[in-house]
Write an enzyme that holds these catalytic residues in place. Structure first.
Site, short mmCIF file in Angstrom:
data_model
loop_
_atom_site.label_atom_id
_atom_site.label_comp_id
_atom_site.label_asym_id
_atom_site.label_seq_id
_atom_site.Cartn_x
_atom_site.Cartn_y
_atom_site.Cartn_z
N GLU A 261 35.19 30.78 38.61
CA GLU A 261 35.67 30.77 37.23
C GLU A 261 34.82 29.86 36.34
O GLU A 261 34.59 28.69 36.64
CB GLU A 261 37.13 30.30 37.20
CG GLU A 261 37.72 30.13 35.82
CD GLU A 261 37.76 31.42 35.03
OE1 GLU A 261 37.38 31.40 33.84
OE2 GLU A 261 38.17 32.45 35.59
N THR A 305 36.88 36.98 31.43
CA THR A 305 36.98 37.30 32.86
C THR A 305 37.24 38.78 33.09
O THR A 305 36.68 39.38 34.02
CB THR A 305 38.09 36.47 33.52
OG1 THR A 305 37.74 35.09 33.46
CG2 THR A 305 38.28 36.86 34.97
N ASP A 480 31.66 34.15 36.42
CA ASP A 480 32.09 35.27 35.57
C ASP A 480 31.63 35.16 34.12
O ASP A 480 31.28 36.15 33.50
CB ASP A 480 33.61 35.45 35.64
CG ASP A 480 34.38 34.23 35.15
OD1 ASP A 480 33.80 33.13 35.10
OD2 ASP A 480 35.59 34.38 34.84
N HIS A 481 31.63 33.95 33.57
CA HIS A 481 31.22 33.79 32.17
C HIS A 481 30.93 32.32 31.90
O HIS A 481 31.09 31.47 32.79
CB HIS A 481 32.28 34.31 31.20
CG HIS A 481 33.65 33.72 31.41
ND1 HIS A 481 33.97 32.44 31.07
CD2 HIS A 481 34.78 34.25 31.96
CE1 HIS A 481 35.23 32.19 31.37
NE2 HIS A 481 35.75 33.28 31.92
#
Length: 702
Positions: A261, A305, A480-481
């Protein structure tokens, strides 16, 4: 003195004067917000003038409506409109601070699926100064209530309202013309909401976004089978065959997708306070059997996400606004990787320590063909087990292995971590590294939650090694980002050891890790440029699963002919040679080269921009038109969402039946002896807690 005050009172009680006062105050606070709260990239005289002017046209139109009414009604219509405008501005200030974007109908409609987690984030984002947007409307409302400003009861003069509305329309026309002159095809090619607000204002943006949302609905309704042909043609023209050196090399192995994450590439090998921030992930990254990509970019939009998951498992982009999973996940047809893996003999499961409704996963995963979804209902949860968006990673992973050990092998398992999520808060007993000292509260806790994630990752990898899964699995790890948005340039520069950062630096800051590990796989750092859109074809080729029949917009990263032009959701792109960010073209040294390109180089840049625009356009058409409902890939059985039930009792019953039918799980291989004891954690919350106490729902088929 009284006479002077009475004259002032009488002056401001005139309807037209009060009307002008409302508009002027509204204009001032909007312009202040533009300059202090949003990063709109304004440059040049034209853009600065348009930024000053653009709040006025719609103010004249909206507040002008009140001029068609008499007495109190007229004044209170102005106040109601002003309150709505102020709330809209306030909401966008908060949203922009974290996401560097403006609210859309898609996001607003999806807040039901994420609202349970917004309280903490908003409390951390909000600042006392944000309430300045309400000062004017509060004061004016009180002045009306206390009758300091009295109501002008003279008859309605309709021409006043007409003049105001017409003036607003004319001024907007001039505004639009000047904007289109400075930014050609502003409304037909834009992928960035900042441009709309910068040129045309917050109110036009709201209306334009509502129109886009309506158009998306109509697009699906009007889509025809023939529309699919364009998408298929584009995908087939850009399809790359697998690299024979790697094709099928990991065939039949378990697959782990470990979702880090908000984890950015700059954290790899990053040191703070003399310590390696993420030593376990760093060691995995440099392992001799790990292929690591150091030019891999997140390509998410507002769906964050959810966009990353959509790209990873469908090779389709998220939407230009909102979340594809929230908007279309439960209704659209997909040819997703979980369904493909299922039809090639794999058990498929997603593990997440939050509620299943978040990002509409509980519906989307059914459309994607996940057999199991082990969400928060499957785990024991106490107040100190949670932080922000769900279970702390160590506690989540410790419990997740109970279900992992029961999955028939081979399996495809996605593990979604979440502790390293904004607002990057962690209780003191779990902190093992000091905060950074940029002075930016949003940024400084990031290394602490990243370290915690790293420790949880290390514990999970140790479990895989102890149980033998490590040697029989392909482990894919990705971020994810971004964790730190581009809205924090000063802090980013400090973290990177730079005096300042350019738009190019910020684009490079969008890199996230992507690693593929498997026994016998030749590791090393791969410098190929790529992004999340490319993951699905890469993994399918490694697993030896034919994929030419599927409509994917990405390409196998291991093919030497891979297109290294990486599209961002706003239409910008990066590549090893030239990158286009906004109107500027950069070389790979980060220098602006707009005026130094040869005609051939300009043509290349133009060609890449066309490719990026077309790729994003095709993806949007596939999703908004639900075009895959018209497509039937050879050998692929269409998913029936009614086959899936993620309720705990139903899920456990299905899992037990699967183990009886296919006794290949880790638990079976261990002769029914649980492996949960092989997961060692130093989570302080679990000190003295037995497995029996922890596993509230502890049960197996054995």
């Amino acid at each position: 003195m009284r006479k002077a005050l009475k004259k002032v009172q009488d002056f401001f009680s005139k309807k037209l004067v009060f009307f002008a006062l409302v508009i002027i105050l509204f204009w001032i606070k909007t312009y202040i917000a533009y300059q202090t709260e949003f990063t709109l990239g304004v440059s040049g005289t034209v853009q600065n003038i348009l930024l000053i002017v653009n709040p006025i046209p719609f103010a004249l139109i909206l507040f002008g409506i009140a001029l068609f009414f008499r007495g109190k009604v007229s004044y209170w219509i102005m106040m109601v409109i002003d309150w709505i405008e102020s709330i809209w501005l306030f909401a966008n200030i908060l949203y922009y601070r974290e996401f560097s974007d403006f609210l859309t109908l898609g996001v607003i409609k999806s807040t039901g699926s994420v609202s349970n987690n917004l309280g903490l984030s908003i409390s951390k984002i909000i600042r006392p100064t944000d309430f300045f947007v309400f000062i004017d409307v509060v004061v004016l409302t009180l002045l009306l209530i206390t009758k300091v400003i009295k109501v002008d009861k003279r008859p309605v003069r309709f021409r006043q309202g007409i003049i105001s509305v017409v003036a607003g329309i004319v001024l907007f026309g001039i505004n639009l013309g000047a904007a289109n002159q400075d930014r050609p095809q502003l409304l037909t090619r834009t992928f960035d909401n900042n441009y709309i607000v910068k040129y045309l204002g917050m109110n036009f943006y709201a209306g334009y976004n509502a129109y886009q949302n309506y158009k998306q609905t109509q697009t699906r309704k009007d889509a025809k089978k023939e529309d699919l042909n364009k998408a298929l043609k584009f995908a087939r023209q850009n399809y790359l065959p697998p690299n024979v050196q790697y094709y099928g090399k990991e065939k039949g192995k378990n697959v782990f997708i470990i979702h880090l994450e908000s984890f950015q590439q700059f954290l790899i090998d990053y040191k703070w306070d003399g310590q390696e921030v993420t030593p376990n992930i760093d060691a995995f990254y440099h392992d001799q059997n790990t292929m690591s990509f150091d030019n891999f970019f997140n390509q998410v939009g507002q769906g964050k996400t959810s966009d990353a998951e959509t790209m990873l498992e469908n090779s389709l982009y998220g939407l230009p606004s909102g979340s594809a999973m929230t908007e279309y996940g439960g209704s659209n047809t997909f040819d997703a990787m979980p369904a493909i893996m299922d039809q090639h003999g794999y058990s498929t499961a997603s593990f997440h320590g939050d509620v299943g409704s978040f990002w509409n996963r509980i519906n989307t995963y059914k459309a994607w063909g996940y057999q199991y979804f082990f969400d928060k209902d499957y785990y024991t949860s106490k107040e100190n087990y949670n932080v922000g968006y769900g279970l702390k990673d160590k506690i989540f992973l410790k419990q997740a292995v109970n279900y992992l050990q029961q999955l028939p092998q081979p399996f495809y398992a996605k593990i979604i971590t979440l502790t390293n999520h904004y607002p990057y808060e962690l209780d003191k007993q779990n902190q093992s590294i000091p905060k950074t000292d940029t002075g930016d509260d949003t940024v400084d806790g990031y290394v602490q939650t990243a370290r915690y994630l790293d420790q949880a990752f290390g514990e999970f990898i140790n479990y895989l090694k102890k149980t033998g899964l490590y040697n029989n699995s392909m482990i894919v790890v990705y971020g994810d980002h971004y964790g730190i948005s581009n809205n924090h340039p000063k802090a980013i520069a400090q973290l990177l050891g730079k005096k300042s950062v350019s738009s190019y630096d910020l684009a490079m800051f969008q890199k996230v890790p992507f690693m593929i590990h498997a026994p016998g796989l030749k590791g090393g750092i791969n410098h190929t440029y790529g992004g999340e859109i490319d993951v699905m074809p890469t993994l399918l080729d490694l697993l030896g699963i034919p994929d030419k029949q599927y409509l994917m917009l990405g390409q196998d990263l291991l093919n030497p002919n891979h297109s290294q032009t990486v599209a961002f959701r706003d239409g910008n792109f990066v590549s090893p040679t030239y990158s286009k960010i906004g109107s500027k073209i950069y070389n790979n040294k980060g220098e602006v080269v707009n005026d130094r390109l040869t005609p051939e180089e300009k043509q290349w840049v133009k060609g890449q921009q066309n490719y990026v625009d077309k790729q994003l356009e095709i993806s949007d058409q596939i999703i908004t038109g639900d075009l895959l409902r018209f497509y039937h890939p050879k050998g692929f059985k269409r998913v029936d969402k009614s086959d899936y039930n993620y309720n705990y009792k139903a899920g456990m019953k299905q899992l037990q039946e699967a183990q009886k039918k296919h006794p290949t799980s880790l638990l079976d291989q261990n002769h029914g002896k649980t492996t949960v004891n092989d997961f060692s954690t130093d989570a302080p919350e679990l000190k003295g807690v037995t497995n029996k106490q922890l596993y509230k729902y502890y049960q197996t088929a054995h």
